[in-house]
Design an enzyme around this catalytic site. Structure first.
Site, PDB file in Angstrom:
ATOM      1  N   HIS A 139      -8.552   9.738   3.094  1.00  0.00           N
ATOM      2  CA  HIS A 139      -8.170   8.626   2.209  1.00  0.00           C
ATOM      3  C   HIS A 139      -8.366   9.076   0.769  1.00  0.00           C
ATOM      4  CE1 HIS A 139      -7.791   4.726   0.377  1.00  0.00           C
ATOM      5  NE2 HIS A 139      -7.490   4.183   1.546  1.00  0.00           N
ATOM      6  N   HIS A 142     -10.890   9.880   6.865  1.00  0.00           N
ATOM      7  CA  HIS A 142     -10.665   8.441   7.050  1.00  0.00           C
ATOM      8  C   HIS A 142     -10.116   8.080   8.418  1.00  0.00           C
ATOM      9  CE1 HIS A 142      -9.736   4.338   5.919  1.00  0.00           C
ATOM     10  NE2 HIS A 142      -8.447   4.523   6.122  1.00  0.00           N
ATOM     11  N   GLU A 195       0.870  -1.184   0.000  1.00  0.00           N
ATOM     12  CA  GLU A 195       0.000   0.000   0.000  1.00  0.00           C
ATOM     13  C   GLU A 195       0.901   1.226   0.000  1.00  0.00           C
ATOM     14  OE1 GLU A 195      -3.798  -0.004   2.330  1.00  0.00           O
ATOM     15  OE2 GLU A 195      -2.878  -1.740   3.256  1.00  0.00           O
ATOM     16  N   ARG A 212      -0.161   8.458   1.705  1.00  0.00           N
ATOM     17  CA  ARG A 212      -1.570   8.808   1.494  1.00  0.00           C
ATOM     18  C   ARG A 212      -1.806  10.311   1.364  1.00  0.00           C
ATOM     19  NH1 ARG A 212      -5.009   5.295   5.378  1.00  0.00           N
ATOM     20  NH2 ARG A 212      -4.215   3.735   3.949  1.00  0.00           N
ATOM     21  N   ARG A 267      -0.477   8.850   9.085  1.00  0.00           N
ATOM     22  CA  ARG A 267      -0.293   7.418   9.359  1.00  0.00           C
ATOM     23  C   ARG A 267       0.092   6.653   8.097  1.00  0.00           C
ATOM     24  NH1 ARG A 267      -3.890   2.972   8.786  1.00  0.00           N
ATOM     25  NH2 ARG A 267      -5.577   4.400   8.294  1.00  0.00           N
TER      26      ARG A 267
HETATM   27  C1  LIG Z   1     -13.274   1.608   5.622  1.00  0.00           C
HETATM   28  C2  LIG Z   1     -12.034   1.533   6.453  1.00  0.00           C
HETATM   29  C3  LIG Z   1     -10.961   0.766   6.029  1.00  0.00           C
HETATM   30  C4  LIG Z   1      -9.809   0.686   6.793  1.00  0.00           C
HETATM   31  N1  LIG Z   1      -8.797  -0.127   6.380  1.00  0.00           N
HETATM   32  C5  LIG Z   1      -7.725  -0.293   7.195  1.00  0.00           C
HETATM   33  C6  LIG Z   1      -6.720  -1.223   6.871  1.00  0.00           C
HETATM   34  O1  LIG Z   1      -6.775  -1.914   5.871  1.00  0.00           O
HETATM   35  N2  LIG Z   1      -5.665  -1.344   7.719  1.00  0.00           N
HETATM   36  C7  LIG Z   1      -5.550  -0.603   8.856  1.00  0.00           C
HETATM   37  O2  LIG Z   1      -4.569  -0.758   9.584  1.00  0.00           O
HETATM   38  N3  LIG Z   1      -6.503   0.284   9.171  1.00  0.00           N
HETATM   39  C8  LIG Z   1      -7.581   0.438   8.386  1.00  0.00           C
HETATM   40  N4  LIG Z   1      -8.544   1.333   8.733  1.00  0.00           N
HETATM   41  C9  LIG Z   1      -8.437   2.013  10.015  1.00  0.00           C
HETATM   42  C10 LIG Z   1      -8.746   0.992  11.107  1.00  0.00           C
HETATM   43  O3  LIG Z   1      -9.784   0.149  10.671  1.00  0.00           O
HETATM   44  C11 LIG Z   1      -9.164   1.653  12.390  1.00  0.00           C
HETATM   45  O4  LIG Z   1      -8.310   2.711  12.705  1.00  0.00           O
HETATM   46  C12 LIG Z   1      -9.109   0.637  13.512  1.00  0.00           C
HETATM   47  O5  LIG Z   1      -9.912  -0.475  13.186  1.00  0.00           O
HETATM   48  C13 LIG Z   1      -9.567   1.262  14.791  1.00  0.00           C
HETATM   49  O6  LIG Z   1      -9.715   0.253  15.749  1.00  0.00           O
HETATM   50  P1  LIG Z   1     -10.173   0.659  17.190  1.00  0.00           P
HETATM   51  O7  LIG Z   1     -10.307  -0.607  17.965  1.00  0.00           O
HETATM   52  O8  LIG Z   1      -9.318   1.715  17.729  1.00  0.00           O
HETATM   53  O9  LIG Z   1     -11.620   1.344  16.961  1.00  0.00           O
HETATM   54  P2  LIG Z   1     -12.946   0.821  16.272  1.00  0.00           P
HETATM   55  O10 LIG Z   1     -12.765  -0.443  15.552  1.00  0.00           O
HETATM   56  O11 LIG Z   1     -13.519   1.966  15.536  1.00  0.00           O
HETATM   57  O12 LIG Z   1     -13.864   0.512  17.526  1.00  0.00           O
HETATM   58  C14 LIG Z   1     -14.288   1.555  18.386  1.00  0.00           C
HETATM   59  C15 LIG Z   1     -15.282   0.964  19.340  1.00  0.00           C
HETATM   60  O13 LIG Z   1     -15.633   1.895  20.365  1.00  0.00           O
HETATM   61  C16 LIG Z   1     -17.047   1.910  20.515  1.00  0.00           C
HETATM   62  N5  LIG Z   1     -17.395   3.207  21.108  1.00  0.00           N
HETATM   63  C17 LIG Z   1     -17.136   4.436  20.615  1.00  0.00           C
HETATM   64  N6  LIG Z   1     -17.578   5.379  21.470  1.00  0.00           N
HETATM   65  C18 LIG Z   1     -18.123   4.726  22.532  1.00  0.00           C
HETATM   66  C19 LIG Z   1     -18.761   5.140  23.720  1.00  0.00           C
HETATM   67  N7  LIG Z   1     -18.948   6.436  24.035  1.00  0.00           N
HETATM   68  N8  LIG Z   1     -19.219   4.197  24.575  1.00  0.00           N
HETATM   69  C20 LIG Z   1     -19.075   2.884  24.283  1.00  0.00           C
HETATM   70  N9  LIG Z   1     -18.471   2.436  23.174  1.00  0.00           N
HETATM   71  C21 LIG Z   1     -18.004   3.355  22.306  1.00  0.00           C
HETATM   72  C22 LIG Z   1     -17.554   1.656  19.117  1.00  0.00           C
HETATM   73  O14 LIG Z   1     -18.886   1.249  19.108  1.00  0.00           O
HETATM   74  C23 LIG Z   1     -16.581   0.562  18.682  1.00  0.00           C
HETATM   75  O15 LIG Z   1     -16.946  -0.683  19.215  1.00  0.00           O
HETATM   76  C24 LIG Z   1      -9.712   1.410   7.986  1.00  0.00           C
HETATM   77  C25 LIG Z   1     -10.780   2.190   8.429  1.00  0.00           C
HETATM   78  C26 LIG Z   1     -11.937   2.245   7.680  1.00  0.00           C
HETATM   79  C27 LIG Z   1     -13.079   3.065   8.172  1.00  0.00           C
HETATM   80  N1  LIG Z   2      -5.154  -0.019   4.525  1.00  0.00           N
HETATM   81  C1  LIG Z   2      -5.771   1.289   4.521  1.00  0.00           C
HETATM   82  C2  LIG Z   2      -7.139   1.270   4.034  1.00  0.00           C
HETATM   83  C3  LIG Z   2      -7.124   0.721   2.656  1.00  0.00           C
HETATM   84  O1  LIG Z   2      -6.869   1.507   1.733  1.00  0.00           O
HETATM   85  O2  LIG Z   2      -7.327  -0.478   2.533  1.00  0.00           O
HETATM   86  C4  LIG Z   2      -5.669   1.933   5.874  1.00  0.00           C
HETATM   87  O3  LIG Z   2      -4.721   1.655   6.549  1.00  0.00           O
HETATM   88  O4  LIG Z   2      -6.479   2.722   6.270  1.00  0.00           O
END
Ligand SMILES: Cc1cc2nc3c(=O)[nH]c(=O)nc-3n(C[C@H](O)[C@H](O)[C@H](O)COP(=O)(O)OP(=O)(O)OC[C@H]3O[C@@H](n4cnc5c(N)ncnc54)[C@H](O)[C@@H]3O)c2cc1C
Ligand SMILES: N[C@@H](CC(=O)O)C(=O)O
Length: 568
Positions: free
Chosen positions: A245, A355, A125, A294, A390
């Site tokens: 993104h 994003h 990527e 990015r 990032r």
């Molecule tokens: C479409 C998309 C594609 C992506 N692709 C990639 C990728 O390929 N590789 C990569 O490394 N990253 C990718 N990212 C970024 C990555 O997915 C996220 O940054 C990462 O999953 C965040 O994980 P997290 O556990 O911090 O939060 P999240 O997975 O967002 O989880 C947050 C949690 O907190 C809960 N929550 C929020 N506020 C509250 C509250 N007040 N009370 C109770 N619960 C709450 C939510 O309901 C959820 O369960 C992508 C993001 C998106 C949107």
């Molecule tokens: N891998 C990307 C998302 C993607 O383009 O698949 C990210 O880190 O957010």
């Protein structure tokens, strides 16, 4: 003026745990599972377990797993993408602990895609000089990781409350985190606002993409953790670095809400970015062309849109053919076809959209915030690994590695159990909660402080107005004029809404949006994903450092902290 607590009814019930984890994405699930040795773990999440960004992650998870790769090379690419303000120690922890952490995911059943020789298939990527992105289900990496972690959670002994919005932190008289207030929306008894006491609280609440009109983030990404942490007295850093993104499916000008992502891995496998005339415009702008970091690609696309007056650019991957599209990118293929575009025969219209939050709740290398007993990990946190931008697929990895680090730190950090919690059976809150009246009662007997403070709420309808202001003035390309308007217009939003989920979320969005706009206005340079048309150059002399946000009373302050001699 920013509320110092959320206006809410007095807690009607109380429960206890040793460690509370807020959020059930990769960071929260891993933190909850790894914290089991510390006693009773309660995982609270505001919707279903898989509602956050994690399950939407497409491209994969980055780690130096290949024989021809090394953590040093992953470190170098991460530092380059971060444009001079990463914390090198944090990045080193990420890249050296990353490969084993990914192998740990495999051990608990995550099925990454395999190459012909049986090894893990790796893709590329933006910003990576090597193939180092492990993926699953072709382009459904997050869904598979979430599935495996949720399977592990079953029968793990971790108590779970879904549909519970965490509102504010409870602190004891010494200022240490002592629990949370929350609003339970499901069928569980008792319902409504309650309080849970604990010895440590881990915020894993994900991102804040919903401060913008168009984002790849799901509905739940409203920046609650950052807003809560600021109200609790913790610090946030690098909030101006919101990553846009480059390739989000263009659904027409004015499209709002969560938009379908076209993964960078599509470019990693050879897709080209072209303008309306079919001309590749990233070649000549960066040595990595379409696979530049990015921020560079998002700027390239935005610049070309301005130059040509076109509302979108295009991703051309027709040469993949149907078989490759179906096997390698089935999710994206389905999403495009759902919107009437067939990438096998047509170019995909794309635009940049909000994003990822590279900044967040400021932590040390073990997830500790400025409030003792309060930890943060995942997208909600600012550990220092991302700097101004990032590196692709470092987010899932950061959530994993730093959740592990918090669990390890709690071995030494946790204070002894409060006597009230001594030989109680594991709390299955809220079922085992006891009904008591008022916030003081909710924490009585622990010496914990009440939720005293100045609380008010914006009406639910403000969400759209906040998104409009942020999208108009704090998007990919920023200027002093626009940012001043954003600050002024946000400041003009007022409310005395009744408590409710939509009003609580709108108020969190308002807090976070105000902090982003203030930091973006303050940073008079262009660096990473922060792009100022009035200050188009990177200015290391004045701006090689962090903007740190605090909430003092009802006022947000933004302080500049230079890195000086620190490595980055
Ligand atoms: C479409 C998309 C594609 C992506 N692709 C990639 C990728 O390929 N590789 C990569 O490394 N990253 C990718 N990212 C970024 C990555 O997915 C996220 O940054 C990462 O999953 C965040 O994980 P997290 O556990 O911090 O939060 P999240 O997975 O967002 O989880 C947050 C949690 O907190 C809960 N929550 C929020 N506020 C509250 C509250 N007040 N009370 C109770 N619960 C709450 C939510 O309901 C959820 O369960 C992508 C993001 C998106 C949107
Ligand atoms: N891998 C990307 C998302 C993607 O383009 O698949 C990210 O880190 O957010």
């Amino acid at each position: 003026m920013i509320p110092s607590v959320l206006h809410a009814p007095a807690p009607g019930w109380t429960a206890e745990a040793d460690v509370i984890v807020v959020g059930s994405g990769i960071a929260g699930l891993v933190a909850a599972l790894r914290c089991r040795p510390h006693g009773r773990v309660l995982l609270v999440t505001k919707a279903l377990l898989d509602a956050g960004s994690t399950r939407w992650a497409q491209g994969g998870i980055a780690a130096a797993l290949a024989a021809d790769d090394s953590p040093e090379e992953h470190l170098a690419d991460t530092l380059t993408a971060g444009v001079g303000i990463c914390d090198e120690d944090a990045v080193r922890a990420l890249v050296t602990e990353g490969p084993d952490a990914v192998r740990g995911l495999i051990d608990l059943g995550t099925a990454f895609d395999r190459a012909a020789d049986g090894g893990i298939a790796l893709t590329r990527e933006g910003g990576h000089h090597r193939r180092r992105i492990a993926h699953a289900g072709g382009d459904a990496t997050g869904a598979e990781i979430s599935r495996a972690l949720r399977a592990e959670l079953k029968d793990s002994g971790v108590d779970v409350i879904e549909h519970a919005l965490v509102l504010d932190l409870l602190k004891d008289a010494a200022g240490r985190a002592a629990g949370i207030t929350l609003h339970v929306m499901g069928e569980g008894q008792p319902n409504g606002v309650g309080a849970v006491r604990a010895r440590a609280v881990v915020l894993a609440t994900g991102g804040l993409g919903q401060v913008f009109s168009a984002t790849t983030n799901p509905e739940v990404s409203t920046g609650d953790g950052v807003a809560l942490a600021l109200r609790a007295g913790a610090e946030a850093a690098d909030l101006e670095f919101v990553q846009f993104h480059p390739t989000v499916l263009y659904l027409g000008t004015g499209a709002t809400g969560q938009q379908p992502l076209i993964s960078e891995a599509v470019r990693g496998e050879g897709a080209h970015l072209v303008d309306d005339a079919g001309e590749r415009f990233m070649t000549g702008r960066h040595e990595l062309a379409e696979l530049a970091p990015r921020d560079v690609v998002a700027k390239g696309i935005t610049t070309r849109m301005h130059e040509t007056g076109a509302p979108c650019m295009f991703l051309d991957a027709r040469h993949f053919g149907a078989a490759m599209w179906e096997s390698r990118f089935p999710t994206i293929l389905a999403a495009c076809r759902h919107h009437g575009i067939d990438p096998v025969t047509e170019r995909i219209p794309i635009v940049p959209a909000a994003h990822y939050a590279s900044g967040g709740i400021r932590t040390d290398l073990h997830g500790r915030t400025a409030v003792p007993g309060l930890y943060a990990c995942g997208e909600a946190a600012c550990t220092g690994v991302h700097g101004a931008n990032r590196l692709a697929s470092n987010s899932l990895l950061e959530g994993l590695v730093f959740a592990n680090r918090i669990a390890a730190a709690l071995h030494t950090d946790l204070p002894s159990a409060p006597s009230a919690a001594s030989d109680e059976p594991a709390t299955s809150a809220p079922a085992a909660a006891t009904a008591e009246a008022g916030p003081a009662a909710a924490v009585a007997g622990t010496g914990a402080a009440s939720t005293a403070g100045e609380g008010w709420l914006l009406p639910a309808g403000s969400r759209g107005e906040i998104q409009r202001i942020m999208t108009s003035h704090v998007g990919v390309l920023r200027s002093a004029d626009g940012l001043e308007r954003a600050v002024r217009e946000l400041d003009g939003l007022r409310g005395d809404a009744e408590p409710g989920v939509a009003a609580w979320e709108a108020t969190n969005l308002y807090t976070v949006a105000s902090a982003i706009a203030a930091a973006a206005h303050r940073r008079e340079e262009t660096r990473g994903s922060h792009w100022r048309e009035d200050f188009p150059e990177r200015a290391d002399g004045a701006w090689r450092g962090h903007l740190v946000t605090r909430l003092t009373g009802n006022v947000l302050t933004t302080t500049y902290e230079p890195l000086e001699g620190k490595r980055s």
